[in-house]
Structure formats: structure tokens, C-alpha cells
Write a protein that holds these residues in place. Structure first.
Motif, mmCIF file in Angstrom:
data_model
loop_
_atom_site.group_PDB
_atom_site.id
_atom_site.type_symbol
_atom_site.label_atom_id
_atom_site.label_comp_id
_atom_site.label_asym_id
_atom_site.label_seq_id
_atom_site.Cartn_x
_atom_site.Cartn_y
_atom_site.Cartn_z
ATOM 1 N N SER A 1 0.836 -1.211 0.000
ATOM 2 C CA SER A 1 0.000 0.000 0.000
ATOM 3 C C SER A 1 0.864 1.252 0.000
ATOM 4 O O SER A 1 0.560 2.241 -0.688
ATOM 5 N N GLN A 2 1.969 1.201 0.775
ATOM 6 C CA GLN A 2 2.879 2.348 0.792
ATOM 7 C C GLN A 2 3.559 2.517 -0.555
ATOM 8 O O GLN A 2 3.740 3.640 -1.046
ATOM 9 N N GLN A 3 3.927 1.390 -1.181
ATOM 10 C CA GLN A 3 4.542 1.458 -2.511
ATOM 11 C C GLN A 3 3.569 2.056 -3.525
ATOM 12 O O GLN A 3 3.960 2.862 -4.378
ATOM 13 N N GLU A 4 2.318 1.668 -3.415
ATOM 14 C CA GLU A 4 1.318 2.203 -4.346
ATOM 15 C C GLU A 4 1.165 3.705 -4.171
ATOM 16 O O GLU A 4 1.071 4.460 -5.146
ATOM 17 N N GLN A 5 1.159 4.148 -2.915
ATOM 18 C CA GLN A 5 1.044 5.577 -2.648
ATOM 19 C C GLN A 5 2.246 6.340 -3.211
ATOM 20 O O GLN A 5 2.091 7.399 -3.846
ATOM 21 N N ASN A 6 3.449 5.781 -3.002
ATOM 22 C CA ASN A 6 4.650 6.438 -3.508
ATOM 23 C C ASN A 6 4.680 6.475 -5.038
ATOM 24 O O ASN A 6 5.075 7.479 -5.646
ATOM 25 N N LEU A 7 4.259 5.375 -5.650
ATOM 26 C CA LEU A 7 4.252 5.338 -7.121
ATOM 27 C C LEU A 7 3.236 6.316 -7.697
ATOM 28 O O LEU A 7 3.491 6.928 -8.745
ATOM 29 N N ASN A 8 2.109 6.462 -7.039
ATOM 30 C CA ASN A 8 1.121 7.434 -7.523
ATOM 31 C C ASN A 8 1.673 8.857 -7.468
ATOM 32 O O ASN A 8 1.442 9.673 -8.375
ATOM 33 N N GLN A 9 2.392 9.144 -6.373
ATOM 34 C CA GLN A 9 3.007 10.471 -6.285
ATOM 35 C C GLN A 9 4.066 10.662 -7.367
ATOM 36 O O GLN A 9 4.144 11.721 -7.991
ATOM 37 N N THR A 10 4.878 9.614 -7.571
ATOM 38 C CA THR A 10 5.912 9.702 -8.606
ATOM 39 C C THR A 10 5.290 9.816 -9.990
ATOM 40 O O THR A 10 5.789 10.556 -10.863
ATOM 41 N N LEU A 11 4.201 9.091 -10.208
ATOM 42 C CA LEU A 11 3.528 9.153 -11.509
ATOM 43 C C LEU A 11 3.023 10.559 -11.805
ATOM 44 O O LEU A 11 3.144 11.051 -12.952
ATOM 45 N N ALA A 12 2.496 11.222 -10.790
ATOM 46 C CA ALA A 12 2.015 12.587 -11.002
ATOM 47 C C ALA A 12 3.174 13.511 -11.398
ATOM 48 O O ALA A 12 3.032 14.374 -12.291
ATOM 49 N N ILE A 13 4.323 13.317 -10.738
ATOM 50 C CA ILE A 13 5.483 14.146 -11.066
ATOM 51 C C ILE A 13 5.977 13.873 -12.483
ATOM 52 O O ILE A 13 6.261 14.792 -13.272
ATOM 53 N N GLN B 1 3.082 3.241 -14.609
ATOM 54 C CA GLN B 1 1.713 2.749 -14.762
ATOM 55 C C GLN B 1 1.655 1.228 -14.793
ATOM 56 O O GLN B 1 0.731 0.621 -14.239
ATOM 57 N N ASN B 2 2.675 0.615 -15.415
ATOM 58 C CA ASN B 2 2.720 -0.849 -15.441
ATOM 59 C C ASN B 2 2.927 -1.419 -14.039
ATOM 60 O O ASN B 2 2.334 -2.437 -13.665
ATOM 61 N N THR C 1 11.736 9.442 -23.810
ATOM 62 C CA THR C 1 12.243 8.832 -22.578
ATOM 63 C C THR C 1 11.300 9.107 -21.408
ATOM 64 O O THR C 1 11.013 8.222 -20.594
ATOM 65 N N GLN C 2 10.824 10.342 -21.339
ATOM 66 C CA GLN C 2 9.901 10.698 -20.265
ATOM 67 C C GLN C 2 8.591 9.923 -20.393
ATOM 68 O O GLN C 2 8.006 9.484 -19.397
ATOM 69 N N LYS C 3 8.132 9.720 -21.616
ATOM 70 C CA LYS C 3 6.913 8.953 -21.850
ATOM 71 C C LYS C 3 7.079 7.504 -21.399
ATOM 72 O O LYS C 3 6.178 6.897 -20.831
ATOM 73 N N LYS C 4 8.280 6.960 -21.675
ATOM 74 C CA LYS C 4 8.560 5.581 -21.236
ATOM 75 C C LYS C 4 8.576 5.485 -19.714
ATOM 76 O O LYS C 4 8.121 4.489 -19.131
ATOM 77 N N LEU C 5 9.094 6.507 -19.034
ATOM 78 C CA LEU C 5 9.094 6.504 -17.577
ATOM 79 C C LEU C 5 7.674 6.453 -17.021
ATOM 80 O O LEU C 5 7.370 5.708 -16.087
ATOM 81 N N VAL C 6 6.812 7.252 -17.598
ATOM 82 C CA VAL C 6 5.414 7.270 -17.167
ATOM 83 C C VAL C 6 4.768 5.912 -17.394
ATOM 84 O O VAL C 6 4.033 5.391 -16.544
ATOM 85 N N GLN C 7 5.053 5.310 -18.545
ATOM 86 C CA GLN C 7 4.465 4.011 -18.865
ATOM 87 C C GLN C 7 4.962 2.926 -17.904
ATOM 88 O O GLN C 7 4.195 2.064 -17.481
ATOM 89 N N ASP C 8 6.235 2.974 -17.527
ATOM 90 C CA ASP C 8 6.770 1.983 -16.579
ATOM 91 C C ASP C 8 6.091 2.086 -15.217
ATOM 92 O O ASP C 8 5.772 1.066 -14.586
#
Length: 217
Positions: free
Chosen positions: A127-139, A186-187, A177-184
Motif C-alpha cells: 500500500s505504501q509502494q502504491e502511494q509512492n508510485l502514484n506520487q511519482t507518476l504525477a510528477i 503505470q505498469n 524517454t519521459q513517456k517511457k518513464l510514465v508508462q513503466d
């Protein structure tokens, strides 16, 4: 002679009466025994209510009205058996008749509780990982939007001849490259529900990492 016989009659009667009186007075008195206590000592036995198995003697075929068969659904060593657990005996409802050694099941319960605690800990980490990834995804999405705008700006400058094609190509690679980061990211977020369902313990779940190399644990 006749006169003499009459005179003898009365003396004879008198003598007989005197003899009778003397015999009555001379008779010994019978001993008199005083009345004693007629109570007798007896032994008493208290009666107790006891359950007894019915016993019937006869000839022919006898079948029970109700027949109960038990099949054990668990395994283990029987450590207690009711002494009256026999055919024909009647036991009160709720009486413990058999007891299985609970040691194996207590060990399994302890192991299951430990596994549950480990799963809860793993779930909290996910759950903490999901929260952190959501924050990173927004950035990263914000960075992707900036990269795309910069690419559009350089493409317009290239059309006007104010920048080189290499600058455009470089910005395009940066946007990709930035698009690939976002896609990773999300995966990775898409895989988290399966990780939660499996409930992996410590050491089994792989740490989710952001595309920039930061591990979330």
C-alpha cells in the motif's frame, strides 16, 4: 344311721373349702418380667439415582430406533475417552466423549497467525509502494507534459529556421524517454493488485522501483 350321714356332709364340705383356700394361698407366684425396650438396631443404605444401560433378554432380531455413526474429520491422537462410551449407554447431551491431542493444531494455528501477520505487513508495504508510485507518476506526467511542450516549441523554431534539427531530435528523444518513464510506473501500478491478492511475505515480493532508480520499500 341316716342321721349320722347328714351330719358328716357339712364337715366334709368345710374341710374341702379349707383345703382349697390353703392350696390357693400356697401356690407360688409367677415371676413378673418388666417390659423392656423393644427397639432393634438396623443398618440403612441410602438410595442413589444412577443411570443404567437398559438390558433386554429375548430371542429374535433387534434393531435400534435411532442409529448414530461418527466419522472423524480430523486426525490426531485421542488423549481422552469417556469411560461410559459403550454400546447401549446413555450420555447427557453436551458430554465430552472424545478429545484429540490439540498440540498439532495449536502449532498450525501459531504458524497461521504468523503467516497472517507477515501478509498484513506485506500488504502495508504494498500500500505504501502504491502511494509512492502514484506520487511519482504525477510528477513524471508533469515532466512529460513539459517535455512535449518543449518539443512543440523547438519544432516551431525549426520551421522558422531558428534552431537546428539536432536540437529537435534531442528534445524528441527526451520526450520519448519521459513517456517511457510514465508508462513503466503505470505498469508497476497495474501489477500491485495482483501482489496484494497473493499476499506475499517478506522476501517474496519484489520491490517496486521508479524509473529513475529509486526503490520504494
Amino acid at each position: 344311721m341316716k342321721m349320722n350321714r347328714k351330719l358328716l356332709f357339712f364337715p366334709a364340705i368345710a374341710v374341702g373349702v379349707i383345703i382349697l383356700i390353703i392350696a390357693i394361698n400356697a401356690k407360688p407366684q409367677l415371676p413378673v418380667k418388666p417390659a423392656g425396650d423393644r427397639a432393634r438396631l438396623v443398618e440403612t443404605v441410602p438410595l442413589e439415582l444412577r443411570a443404567m444401560a437398559p438390558l433386554a433378554i429375548g430371542f429374535g432380531k433387534v434393531t435400534p430406533k435411532v442409529e448414530w455413526k461418527a466419522i472423524a474429520e480430523v486426525t490426531g491422537k485421542v488423549v481422552f475417552r469417556h469411560p461410559r462410551l459403550e454400546k447401549g449407554q446413555v450420555l447427557v447431551a453436551g458430554t465430552e466423549i472424545l478429545r484429540i491431542d490439540p498440540l498439532d493444531y495449536e502449532l498450525k494455528l501459531t504458524q497461521a497467525q504468523a503467516d497472517l501477520k507477515s501478509s498484513q505487513t506485506s500488504l502495508a508495504k504494498l500500500s505504501q509502494q502504491e502511494q509512492n508510485l502514484n506520487q511519482t507518476l504525477a510528477i513524471e506526467k508533469n515532466q512529460l507534459e513539459i517535455a512535449n511542450k518543449e518539443l512543440d516549441r523547438k519544432q516551431n523554431l525549426r520551421k522558422k529556421g531558428l534552431t537546428s534539427q539536432s536540437d529537435v531530435d534531442q528534445q524528441q528523444r527526451s520526450a520519448l524517454t519521459q513517456k517511457k518513464l510514465v508508462q513503466d510506473i503505470q505498469n508497476q501500478l497495474a501489477l500491485l493488485p495482483d501482489e496484494k491478492t497473493r499476499g506475499r511475505g517478506d522476501g517474496e515480493s519484489e520491490p517496486c522501483q521508479s524509473p529513475r532508480g529509486t526503490a520504494f520499500t
